[in-house]
Design a protein around this motif. Structure first.
Motif: not given
Ligand code: UD1
Ligand code: MG
Length: 459
Positions: A165-167, A133-134, A214-220, A138-139
Motif C-alpha cells: 500500500e506504500i506509494n 507514485m499513484e 537521507s532521501a530526496y523526494r522528487t516528481d514521480a 513494480g517499484y
C-alpha cells in the motif's frame, strides 16, 4: 568532495522482449542510457563507470569518451553489478559514489544536484531519491519508521500486503559515502523472492549500523523506470511533452502538441508553426515562420523561413525561404530547393538543385539535376539519370519551360529560356531559347468515327 559515477546497464531487460539491449532503446531520438549519462555528467564526476552485460558491443559502442565499461558476467542483481563497478573505482576517504540505473532516462541534472546537496548537508551514509507514485506497482517501496526516517526499501516482489500500500517508491538513484560503500555492498545477501543481490538493501544495512540515511523526494515522472515496452512508450510521451512545452515557451506554435514528435537534437526558431503528425529528427533546423504539416517526416534537413511543407518526407535536404513542398513530395539526400522554389504533388527530388522560384509542381522525378532559376518543369517530367551502369546529370537553364511528360535522358542540357515539347524524349542538348521537340507529328483523319461505327455494325 569528488564524485564517482556508476551507471547500471547490465540488466537482462527481459521484460522488454526486444532484440535490442534495453538501455539503448531510443527516447526522443537518443538511447536511454545517453540521457542518463548526460544527467550524471552535470555533477562533474571524476570517473564514470558503466556496468554492461557480456557481449554488449552495441552499448559499449555508444558510450562517450571518459565512460569506462565494466562487464558484469552474470546478472545477479543491482548490488552485484555495483560490486563489479567498485573493482575499477579507487576510493579516497572524501569520495562519494553516485549510482544511477540506465533505465531511468527522465532523471534531471537538477534532481541529481539537489540530492548531492542534501547528501553533503546531512553527511548521510547514503542518500536515495524517492517519489510518491499513484501506481507504485513494480517499484521498490520506501519503508519509514515512526519518526518518518527511511528504514529500508522493500522490492515489490517481496512486499507484504501492508507494504504494498506504500506509494513512496525508490527511484534506484543513490549517493553513497565512499568510505562505507565497499563494506556495505559486500554484506548484501540474496535471500529474497527473486534470489538477487538487491542494491536497495544497502539502505537497511547502513541504517542498522547507525549511519544516517537521507532521501530526496522528487516528481514521480522523473523516476519512471523503463522495464516494458509500455513503460518505454510512457516515458517517450513525457519526453515529448517536455520538449514540446519548451519549444512552445520559445514561441513555436503547435496545433496539437500531443501529436508532434521532435527529437532532442532538433533546432527551431520562434514563429515556426507545426500541425499534427510532424516528426522532426536528427540535425533538422527550422527557421522562423515556416509551417510544417500535417503529416511530415523531416530528418537531417534545413528548412528556411516561411517555407510551407505538408504531407511529405524530407531526408538530408535543404529548403529555401518561402519554398513550397508537397503535398506528397519525397525529397531525398542532396535535394536543395532555392528560395521560393516548389516541389509539389507526387514529386521526388534527389541530389539536385532546384533554383530560386523554379517550380516542379506535379508528378515528376528529378534526380542528379540542376534546375535554373524560375524554370518550370511540366507535369510528369522525368530525368532519366541512370543508364544501368552510371548516373548522369541533367541541366536545365534558368526560365526554361519543360513541357509536360518530357523525359530528359541524361547527360543532357536544356538551355536557359529554352522549351521542350510535351511528351518529348530529349536525348540531345537544347540550345538557349530553342524548342526541343521529339515526337511524331499529329495527323487528323476526317470522318473516322462514322466509318468505324459502320464497320462495327456490319460485323
Ligand atoms: C530497481 C530497484 C527498485 C526501484 C527501481 C526503480 C533493485 C533491486 N530494485 O528495480 O527498488 O524501485 O529500480 O526503477 O535495485 N542491472 C544490472 N545488473 C543486474 C540487474 C540490473 O546492471 O544484475 C541494471 C539494469 O540494467 C537497470 C538497473 O540495473 O538499468 C535496474 O535494474 P532493473 O532490473 O530494471 O530493476 P527494477 O526491477 O526496475
Ligand atoms: Mg528498472
Amino acid at each position: 568532495m569528488a564524485i564517482r559515477a556508476v551507471v547500471l546497464g547490465a540488466g537482462e531487460g527481459s521484460r522488454m522482449k526486444s532484440i535490442l539491449p534495453k538501455v539503448i532503446h531510443p527516447v526522443a531520438g537518443r538511447p536511454m542510457i545517453e540521457w542518463v549519462l548526460n544527467a550524471t555528467a552535470s555533477l562533474d564526476p571524476v570517473q564514470t563507470v558503466v556496468v554492461v552485460k557480456p557481449d554488449a558491443d552495441q552499448v559499449v559502442a555508444m558510450l562517450p569518451d571518459g565512460a569506462t565499461p565494466v562487464v558484469q558476467p552474470k546478472q545477479l542483481g543491482t548490488a552485484h553489478a555495483l560490486q563489479y563497478a567498485l573493482e575499477v573505482i579507487p576510493l579516497d576517504a572524501e569520495d562519494h559514489v553516485l549510482v544511477v540505473p540506465a533505465d531511468t532516462p527522465l532523471i534531471t541534472s537538477d534532481t541529481l544536484a539537489e540530492m548531492a546537496k542534501l547528501h553533503r548537508r546531512t553527511g548521510a551514509a547514503v542518500t536515495c531519491v524517492t517519489a510518491n507514485m499513484e501506481d507504485p506497482t513494480g517499484y521498490g517501496r520506501v519503508v519509514r519508521d515512526g519518526w518518518g526516517r527511511v528504514e529500508r526499501i522493500v522490492e515489490h516482489a517481496d512486499t507484504n500486503t501492508h507494504e504494498r500500500e506504500i506509494n513512496e517508491i525508490n527511484g534506484g538513484v543513490y549517493m553513497f559515502d565512499g568510505s562505507l560503500i565497499r563494506e556495505a555492498v559486500a554484506r548484501v545477501e540474496r535471500d529474497n523472492v527473486q534470489g538477487e543481490y538487491y542494491l536497495p538493501d544497502m539502505v537497511a544495512i547502513l541504517g542498522a549500523e547507525g549511519y544516517g540515511i537521507s532521501a530526496y523526494r522528487t516528481d514521480a515522472e522523473e523516476l519512471s523506470g523503463v522495464n516494458t515496452q509500455d513503460q518505454l512508450a510512457g516515458v517517450a510521451e513525457i519526453f515529448r511533452h517536455r520538449i514540446n512545452r519548451a519549444w512552445m515557451r520559445d514561441g513555436v506554435w503547435m496545433q496539437d502538441p500531443g501529436r508532434v514528435y521532435i527529437n532532442a537534437s532538433v533546432r527551431l526558431e520562434a514563429g515556426v508553426r507545426i500541425l499534427p503528425g510532424v516528426h522532426l529528427e536528427g540535425s533538422t533546423s527550422v527557421a522562423e515562420g515556416a509551417e510544417l504539416g500535417p503529416d511530415c517526416f523531416i530528418k537531417d534537413s534545413r528548412i528556411g523561413s516561411g517555407a510551407r511543407i505538408w504531407y511529405s518526407v524530407l531526408r538530408g535536404v535543404s529548403v529555401g525561404a518561402d519554398a513550397e513542398v508537397g503535398p506528397f513530395a519525397s525529397l531525398r539526400p542532396g535535394a536543395e530547393l532555392g528560395d521560393g522554389a516548389k516541389a509539389g504533388t507526387f514529386v521526388e527530388v534527389k541530389n539536385s538543385v532546384v533554383g530560386a522560384r523554379a517550380k516542379v509542381p506535379h508528378l515528376s522525378y528529378v534526380g542528379d539535376a540542376e534546375i535554373g532559376e524560375e524554370a518550370n518543369v511540366g507535369a510528369g517530367t522525368i530525368t532519366a539519370n541512370y543508364d544501368g551502369y552510371d548516373k548522369h546529370r541533367t541541366r536545365i537553364g534558368s526560365r526554361a519551360q519543360i513541357g509536360s511528360n518530357t523525359v530528359l535522358v541524361a547527360p543532357v542540357e536544356v538551355g536557359s529560356e529554352a522549351y521542350t515539347g510535351a511528351g518529348s524524349a530529349i536525348t540531345r542538348d537544347v540550345p538557349d531559347g530553342a524548342l526541343g521537340v521529339e515526337r511524331a507529328s499529329q495527323r487528323e483523319i476526317p470522318g473516322y468515327a462514322k466509318r468505324r461505327k459502320a464497320r462495327h455494325e456490319a460485323e
